[in-house]
Write a protein that holds these residues in place. Structure first.
Motif, mmCIF file in Angstrom:
data_model
loop_
_atom_site.group_PDB
_atom_site.id
_atom_site.type_symbol
_atom_site.label_atom_id
_atom_site.label_comp_id
_atom_site.label_asym_id
_atom_site.label_seq_id
_atom_site.Cartn_x
_atom_site.Cartn_y
_atom_site.Cartn_z
ATOM 1 N N UNK A 152 0.848 -1.188 0.000
ATOM 2 C CA UNK A 152 0.000 0.000 0.000
ATOM 3 C C UNK A 152 0.885 1.240 0.000
ATOM 4 N N UNK A 153 0.537 2.192 -0.884
ATOM 5 C CA UNK A 153 1.225 3.477 -0.933
ATOM 6 C C UNK A 153 0.226 4.566 -0.540
ATOM 7 N N UNK A 154 0.652 5.479 0.341
ATOM 8 C CA UNK A 154 -0.259 6.501 0.870
ATOM 9 C C UNK A 154 0.294 7.890 0.583
ATOM 10 N N UNK A 155 -0.584 8.776 0.107
ATOM 11 C CA UNK A 155 -0.228 10.180 -0.109
ATOM 12 C C UNK A 155 -0.996 11.050 0.878
ATOM 13 N N UNK A 205 -9.232 9.173 0.458
ATOM 14 C CA UNK A 205 -9.806 9.581 1.738
ATOM 15 C C UNK A 205 -9.893 11.100 1.749
ATOM 16 N N UNK A 206 -10.793 11.657 2.544
ATOM 17 C CA UNK A 206 -10.900 13.104 2.564
ATOM 18 C C UNK A 206 -12.028 13.595 3.447
ATOM 19 N N UNK A 207 -12.027 14.901 3.625
ATOM 20 C CA UNK A 207 -13.035 15.572 4.453
ATOM 21 C C UNK A 207 -13.966 16.421 3.596
ATOM 22 N N UNK A 243 -5.571 16.714 18.480
ATOM 23 C CA UNK A 243 -6.318 17.917 18.132
ATOM 24 C C UNK A 243 -6.069 18.322 16.677
ATOM 25 N N UNK A 244 -7.046 19.035 16.120
ATOM 26 C CA UNK A 244 -6.850 19.685 14.828
ATOM 27 C C UNK A 244 -7.336 18.900 13.630
ATOM 28 N N UNK A 245 -7.751 19.650 12.611
ATOM 29 C CA UNK A 245 -8.214 19.039 11.375
ATOM 30 C C UNK A 245 -7.109 18.240 10.703
ATOM 31 N N UNK A 246 -5.877 18.713 10.819
ATOM 32 C CA UNK A 246 -4.762 18.004 10.182
ATOM 33 C C UNK A 246 -4.609 16.607 10.765
ATOM 34 N N UNK A 247 -4.870 16.458 12.060
ATOM 35 C CA UNK A 247 -4.801 15.127 12.656
ATOM 36 C C UNK A 247 -6.009 14.280 12.289
ATOM 37 N N UNK A 248 -7.141 14.920 11.991
ATOM 38 C CA UNK A 248 -8.283 14.164 11.470
ATOM 39 C C UNK A 248 -7.908 13.518 10.139
ATOM 40 N N UNK A 249 -7.195 14.262 9.293
ATOM 41 C CA UNK A 249 -6.704 13.670 8.045
ATOM 42 C C UNK A 249 -5.780 12.492 8.332
ATOM 43 N N UNK A 250 -4.831 12.687 9.264
ATOM 44 C CA UNK A 250 -3.880 11.622 9.578
ATOM 45 C C UNK A 250 -4.587 10.369 10.090
ATOM 46 N N UNK A 251 -5.552 10.548 10.970
ATOM 47 C CA UNK A 251 -6.253 9.410 11.555
ATOM 48 C C UNK A 251 -7.178 8.737 10.541
ATOM 49 N N UNK A 253 -6.614 8.604 7.319
ATOM 50 C CA UNK A 253 -5.701 7.828 6.472
ATOM 51 C C UNK A 253 -5.271 6.548 7.171
ATOM 52 N N UNK A 254 -4.979 6.654 8.473
ATOM 53 C CA UNK A 254 -4.543 5.472 9.226
ATOM 54 C C UNK A 254 -5.666 4.442 9.318
ATOM 55 N N UNK A 255 -6.878 4.906 9.611
ATOM 56 C CA UNK A 255 -8.022 3.982 9.678
ATOM 57 C C UNK A 255 -8.214 3.283 8.333
#
Length: 436
Positions: A152-155, A205-207, A243-251, A253-255
């Motif tokens: 798996x490759x993730x951007x 993935x995205x918001x 905290x933060x929207x940026x960590x919502x992206x990170x999480x 992606x991780x999920x």
């Protein structure tokens, strides 16, 4: 370095070669092949080295690239897989780990392919099913990931950084895009349109935009609470103290990554992910009164995301600089963004390297208009001390740029320096230490 075998060893360094050893040829060392052969080494390819080392082809390698978020996303995937009972390895900015044990110290974000092979060799011996690694743009450009097959490759995202190396944003994006040009399984941030990728085996993935794993609703007060739709049409509830929207992206992606890799039930993955406590030096609380946050943010985009997340909790005193011998163009942008979000900006040294730190500070301040909000203090420890002096009315302090680094590089010398330790020492000297 060498990887020891029962009666010999493998190396990628011709200087280490001797009769009976194996020299692993890569694009970086091919010109030294004659020297290795002359010393009696047997020349082998990366594929042959894998076979010789019995690196288990069942180890699924996950590669993560992007300007920001690589370290946190990689750590979140690693933590979640371990929590779910899988054996797993990790390599990146913070070093290399296997099953929560450190096997190598910090170095390059992405090691040489030979060093990565040594990690995989150790991971194989310890029965790892997964190996998660950060992949830098430098590593892609320098072919430091040749011969590796990714499950798996993730951007994560792309914003201005490393232009001292790549020359332009177009070239930077092209290098990142090349990582996704094959038909390997991939997970792409749908809200960042800066790269091109082969749509074969691609999920997103995205918001904000429609995505395979799309966030349908979320709250960011006091942490993260989000509902994520999966490609199957069902939902997952993500909760985290980060905290933060940026960590919502990170999480997210991780999920999504763990779901793609394991196919386990949403609830089980989300529960394991909720146990991830974050990464040292990434929005890390190092003091409570005054509240002091240390973060690695060192790009305009990174600074904006961190300060925007923090300002919901109160006024900010920002302490930051910019690394020497790196992209000059981002410096005034960093200043402008910090000025926008912070009550007071203390512009100081980061790792000035071979450059004059005062000149770097002036280049940062060139992007700032409110001179009454700016303090220029070259000595980083003095700058942190001044921030502590000024935080008397409930302001929080955000110390940006170095995160969990334990040194400051000045004129080619790495001097011991930790933002966290400096804060602890200064607060203790005041008799105010309050962090549990």
């Amino acid at each position: 370095m060498k990887i020891r075998l029962e009666n010999s060893f493998i190396t990628d360094n011709s200087a280490e070669c001797e009769a009976g050893c194996f020299f692993m040829r890569t694009s970086a060392n091919a010109k030294f092949e004659p020297e290795a052969a002359q010393k009696g080494a047997q020349i082998i390819s990366i594929v042959q080295a894998k076979e010789l080392l019995k690196i288990d082809s069942r180890i699924k390698i996950v590669g993560i690239t992007g300007t920001n978020g690589k370290t946190t996303t990689a750590a979140a995937i690693y933590s979640t897989l371990l929590d779910l009972g899988f054996s797993c390895g990790l390599s990146g900015t913070r070093g290399a780990f296997i099953n929560e044990r450190r096997i190598d110290e910090k170095g390059l974000t992405t090691s040489s392919v030979f060093k990565t092979m040594s990690y995989l060799y150790e991971a194989g011996k310890q029965g790892c099913e997964y190996f998660v690694m950060e992949v830098s743009s430098h590593a892609i450009a320098q072919n430091r990931i040749e011969g590796l097959e990714f499950a798996l490759k993730i951007f994560t995202n792309l914003s201005q950084d490393h232009l001292d190396y790549h020359g332009s944003m177009q070239e930077y994006a092209a290098v990142k895009s090349s990582f996704f040009a094959d038909d390997a399984p991939k997970l792409i941030n749908a809200d960042d349109g800066h790269i091109k990728f082969d749509p074969a085996n691609a999920l997103t993935y995205g918001i904000k935009n429609a995505a395979s794993f799309g966030v349908s609703g979320y709250g960011l007060k006091g942490g993260i609470d989000a509902l994520v739709r999966t490609p199957n049409g069902d939902n997952a509830q993500l909760q985290s103290d980060l905290i933060g929207e940026f960590n919502l992206y990170n999480l997210t992606a991780a999920f999504a990554a763990v779901k793609i890799l394991t196919k386990l039930p949403n609830e089980k993955i989300a529960k394991a992910l909720a146990n991830f406590g974050g990464v040292e030096g990434r929005v890390q609380i190092v003091n409570k009164d005054p509240l002091v946050i240390v973060d690695f943010a060192h790009t305009p985009d990174g600074i904006e995301k961190v300060l925007n997340a923090l300002r919901a909790s109160g006024e900010i005193i920002a302490v930051f600089g910019a690394g020497g011998d790196r992209d000059h163009g981002k410096r005034p942008k960093m200043g402008a963004i910090a000025e926008h979000f912070a009550k007071i900006c203390i512009v100081t040294s980061d790792n000035p390297r071979s450059e004059n730190p005062d000149e770097i500070i002036e280049q940062i301040c060139a992007g700032m208009r409110r001179k009454d909000k700016i303090l220029k203090i070259t000595d980083r420890k003095e700058a942190i001390a001044r921030a502590l002096d000024l935080a008397k009315n409930g302001e929080m302090i955000a110390i940006l740029g170095k995160g969990d680094e334990t040194y400051q590089e000045i004129k080619g010398v790495k001097h011991p320096f930790s933002d966290k330790q400096v804060v602890s020492e200064l607060v203790a000297a005041r008799g105010e230490s309050n962090l549990d």
